[in-house]
Design an enzyme around this catalytic site. Structure first.
Site, PDB file in Angstrom:
ATOM      1  N   ALA A  60     -16.396  -8.498  46.885  1.00  0.00           N
ATOM      2  CA  ALA A  60     -17.806  -8.420  47.275  1.00  0.00           C
ATOM      3  C   ALA A  60     -18.206  -9.622  48.136  1.00  0.00           C
ATOM      4  O   ALA A  60     -18.816  -9.468  49.199  1.00  0.00           O
ATOM      5  CB  ALA A  60     -18.695  -8.338  46.032  1.00  0.00           C
ATOM      6  N   ARG A  63     -20.178 -10.876  61.377  1.00  0.00           N
ATOM      7  CA  ARG A  63     -20.097  -9.921  62.483  1.00  0.00           C
ATOM      8  C   ARG A  63     -21.460  -9.727  63.137  1.00  0.00           C
ATOM      9  O   ARG A  63     -21.558  -9.548  64.348  1.00  0.00           O
ATOM     10  CB  ARG A  63     -19.585  -8.560  61.987  1.00  0.00           C
ATOM     11  CG  ARG A  63     -18.070  -8.440  62.001  1.00  0.00           C
ATOM     12  CD  ARG A  63     -17.623  -6.991  61.824  1.00  0.00           C
ATOM     13  NE  ARG A  63     -18.087  -6.435  60.555  1.00  0.00           N
ATOM     14  CZ  ARG A  63     -17.457  -6.591  59.398  1.00  0.00           C
ATOM     15  NH1 ARG A  63     -16.329  -7.261  59.333  1.00  0.00           N
ATOM     16  NH2 ARG A  63     -17.949  -6.055  58.298  1.00  0.00           N
ATOM     17  N   CYS A 112      -6.461  -5.981  41.252  1.00  0.00           N
ATOM     18  CA  CYS A 112      -5.949  -4.684  40.807  1.00  0.00           C
ATOM     19  C   CYS A 112      -4.424  -4.663  40.783  1.00  0.00           C
ATOM     20  O   CYS A 112      -3.822  -3.782  40.190  1.00  0.00           O
ATOM     21  CB  CYS A 112      -6.432  -3.566  41.727  1.00  0.00           C
ATOM     22  SG  CYS A 112      -8.202  -3.612  41.969  1.00  0.00           S
ATOM     23  N   TRP A 150      -3.878  29.221  47.806  1.00  0.00           N
ATOM     24  CA  TRP A 150      -5.080  28.855  47.055  1.00  0.00           C
ATOM     25  C   TRP A 150      -4.818  27.509  46.417  1.00  0.00           C
ATOM     26  O   TRP A 150      -4.052  27.405  45.457  1.00  0.00           O
ATOM     27  CB  TRP A 150      -5.406  29.909  45.989  1.00  0.00           C
ATOM     28  CG  TRP A 150      -5.772  31.222  46.579  1.00  0.00           C
ATOM     29  CD1 TRP A 150      -5.001  32.351  46.607  1.00  0.00           C
ATOM     30  CD2 TRP A 150      -7.003  31.576  47.240  1.00  0.00           C
ATOM     31  NE1 TRP A 150      -5.673  33.363  47.234  1.00  0.00           N
ATOM     32  CE2 TRP A 150      -6.910  32.929  47.633  1.00  0.00           C
ATOM     33  CE3 TRP A 150      -8.180  30.883  47.519  1.00  0.00           C
ATOM     34  CZ2 TRP A 150      -7.932  33.599  48.302  1.00  0.00           C
ATOM     35  CZ3 TRP A 150      -9.190  31.548  48.195  1.00  0.00           C
ATOM     36  CH2 TRP A 150      -9.064  32.881  48.580  1.00  0.00           C
ATOM     37  N   ARG A 192     -13.288  28.905  41.873  1.00  0.00           N
ATOM     38  CA  ARG A 192     -13.479  30.340  41.714  1.00  0.00           C
ATOM     39  C   ARG A 192     -13.729  30.705  40.261  1.00  0.00           C
ATOM     40  O   ARG A 192     -14.593  31.524  39.946  1.00  0.00           O
ATOM     41  CB  ARG A 192     -12.181  30.986  42.189  1.00  0.00           C
ATOM     42  CG  ARG A 192     -12.279  32.390  42.562  1.00  0.00           C
ATOM     43  CD  ARG A 192     -11.023  32.689  43.327  1.00  0.00           C
ATOM     44  NE  ARG A 192     -10.635  34.055  43.152  1.00  0.00           N
ATOM     45  CZ  ARG A 192      -9.486  34.552  43.589  1.00  0.00           C
ATOM     46  NH1 ARG A 192      -8.621  33.752  44.200  1.00  0.00           N
ATOM     47  NH2 ARG A 192      -9.200  35.804  43.426  1.00  0.00           N
TER      48      ARG A 192
END
Lengths: 427, 427
Positions: B11, B21, B42, B412, B420
């Site tokens: 962050a 920037r 991580c 599918w 579906r």
């Protein structure tokens, strides 16, 4: 009430099955001109390659299955040669007549070889049907050709090239235009051309086949056209794409007559215009809507984003929406970016993935994309397709909550890196 | 104009870079209390597992890189111990004071071990920081523990379990509640439990750790809390989730003070409510928005769908949106389906993929999903996440134009088969 379906592949059988689910009392008959019912024609290149040992592996369901499980009569070797709509009858090649109340036309597509001199020679093949693939397989075994020439650098042409290369042949692809994969995109073409060269497959661009080349074996993977003759003779309207014109409910201009699958056009969700892009997945969805509506429901198929994917010699190529040139032609103020980024951390053997994204400069709306790499291509092109279907802007796409963990991706997925670059061009 | 950022991970560094920037003249300083800057936490489980050889592999950029390439001063080993907002100053542990015009708080999260008796013993570890992972690695090498107990069956708990199992330890996971992966979903829990059993990892559910278990090695992978003390003492408001409350522009209640990353809450795009779900990807996006706004732009971060993914012993588990129970708690009339389908044809070594989809019965709106399988999990969960971000209905999802070719999928896709089935429950 009797429903007749012409054609027993993806569209026809999806239509029949959808109709049956809605109406258990409907009398449903499907007429198929070939002996083969419900097989995945997309697997034919892999039969030629040798990965699929027997064509029976490609059969999804048998006619017996449809009779037993779905109470649907599938009549193979039964060619419909005419539709008499005033009488509500189809006429078979045997002269027999079959009455219908509702009719669904799924006559598919085929290679139109009429304008290609020499296409009737014994060393010239298509690879679109069970019978054609079977003949080609026998030809390969008995004649042992050393060189193959393939006409067309669409996805079938590329799949055929790999299949024959795997079989040890020297392969040359001839492409009429300057682009591959039916997409006006010089970047994509260069990328595919370079890859084919590394795989020792020759690609000749701007090389229209005025006749069949002199070779041991020729595969026709171009000149694919919707099979509309039967429908047109019955008065079914043809759209600007050359395929049958249908509403989103798959209605033709004739009352109680529907069309679906490779013989029909559909709506392009990005351009908003009719498009003909024959694919098994779309055929299945169109068929389902046609069948449901024929059985009395109201079901629309909104259209396609134009997603396609092909793997050639280990490289996956996914495309969706419009290329920059296609978008400009459609009147968009199109702008594109292309980035290459590793799909995972190095310690999880990350490999480079190329992403191309195109957006409209005025609205920021995403218009299309391409993803190319050794893996992770289908998932990423599907994310772009989903974004196109919901008319996402680049700014929205840029904040997508995509899954991250080292075995699967980097913190910034290549899609998000691309979107970020694209967003900069829009400000 | 001076921007101060507290914290130099995803962050904080995204914020500093975004501000740079937009404004080349801004004076930007980032304070980091540890010696380590810009590393991917991580990856720590994979350092324990042995796949990552050295922690340096996890470093993305060095402080020198930020100084040289982005004109951003990153001061490691510099802990901010107080914020004096009336004076616009941060106070360092050395007693030094640093002025700011704009402040971005990215203090992250940590394990709160205060309520866990015995957590200070030498065989008890967390796996969240560089230092903790380094100590654990040394402990494994020098003490050669045979048994490990892990507290918490969130994604870190599962990753730690696999890492230690790979290192040859006997592993038991203790989970306080009856569910895994912070998702109230009995089906998911059963599936993960069965898989862990096959991998010879013990999972004890409904097993709250009132104290540290008697074992050779204990890993704390629960009790994760936002690091809000510093901000709270300065008068920054805390939301109902326990994390810092921010606007979509990452503004706190204090003028010119922003917060982003694991210390802050964000908006859940499905529930529409604040949520605390600390993840590196979200932290980066929040940081970018905070930095842009601190530099004078107007940039919003709309929120998250709550996507997470974890791989444990070869099985990928992707989650997004709300589970059926979570959705019901949020007031939706939630209904779910679970299907299992092969991801590709058999001749392309198709493997089963499980898909769970949840929708609101009244509106058909898709609310969440899970995808579990050996591969193709990230791409599919990302498609669901994209659909959630654009508030797609099940009917819309069912007609998505997903890529199809035999090397990549079946006609599918499992996602469409699931949609579906779900659509049938909505009619």
């Amino acid at each position: 009430m009797r429903l007749v379906v012409i054609g027993a592949e993806a569209a026809g059988l999806s239509a029949a099955s959808a109709a049956r689910r809605l109406d258990p009392s409907l009398d449903i008959t499907v007429f198929e001109k070939t002996p083969h019912v419900s097989y995945g024609a997309c697997g034919l290149p892999y039969f030629i390659e040798g990965r699929v040992r027997s064509l029976d592996e490609l059969t999804v369901y048998s006619a017996e299955y449809f009779a037993r499980e779905r109470n649907i009569t599938v009549r193979a070797n039964s060619e419909v040669v005419a539709i008499s709509h005033p009488r509500r009858e189809v006429i078979l090649s045997t002269g027999g007549r079959e009455r219908y109340d509702k009719l669904i036309v799924t006559t598919g597509a085929r290679r139109d070889l009429s304008a290609l001199p020499g296409a009737d020679q014994p060393h010239v093949f298509t690879m679109d049907t069970w019978a054609a693939a079977e003949r080609l397989k026998q030809f390969l075994a008995s004649r042992r050709p050393r060189r193959a020439d393939i006409l067309g650098a669409g996805y079938l042409g590329l799949e055929a090239a790999e299949a024959l290369r795997t079989q040890g042949l020297e392969v040359t692809i001839h492409q009429k235009t300057g682009d591959v994969l039916r997409r006006r995109d010089p970047w994509l073409t260069r990328l595919v051309a370079d890859h084919l060269e590394r795989c020792r497959i020759r690609l000749l661009l701007d090389s229209p086949a005025v006749s069949v080349p002199d070779s041991d074996l020729v595969i026709i993977a171009c000149l694919y056209r919707p099979n509309t003759l039967l429908a047109a003779e019955a008065g079914i309207e043809i759209g600007r794409t050359g395929a049958l014109r249908v509403t989103p409910r798959m209605e033709t201009n004739l009352h109680s007559v529907y069309a679906a699958g490779d013989c029909a056009e559909t709506n392009h969700l990005v351009s908003g215009k009719p498009v003909w892009m024959p694919l098994g997945t779309t055929a299945g969805k169109m068929g389902r809507a046609a069948g449901a509506n024929a059985a009395g429901a109201r079901q629309s198929f909104p259209g396609i984003t134009g997603t396609s994917i092909v793997r050639v010699c280990g490289l996956g190529i996914g495309l969706t929406g419009l290329s920059e040139q296609q978008a400009k032609k459609e009147g968009f103020d199109a702008v594109s970016v292309r980035i290459e980024a590793r799909d995972r951390p190095r310690y999880f053997q990350g490999v480079p993935v190329s992403v191309q994204l195109t957006a409209d400069r005025r609205t920021g709306r995403l218009l299309g994309g391409a993803v190319i790499g050794e893996r992770g291509v289908a998932g990423r092109i599907n994310v772009i397709s989903t974004a196109l279907a919901s008319r996402m802007t680049t700014a929205e796409f840029e904040t997508l909550d995509l899954a991250y963990a080292p075995p699967f991706s980097n913190v910034w997925d290549p899609l998000l890196i691309g979107a970020r670059q694209l967003a900069k061009l829009l400000h």
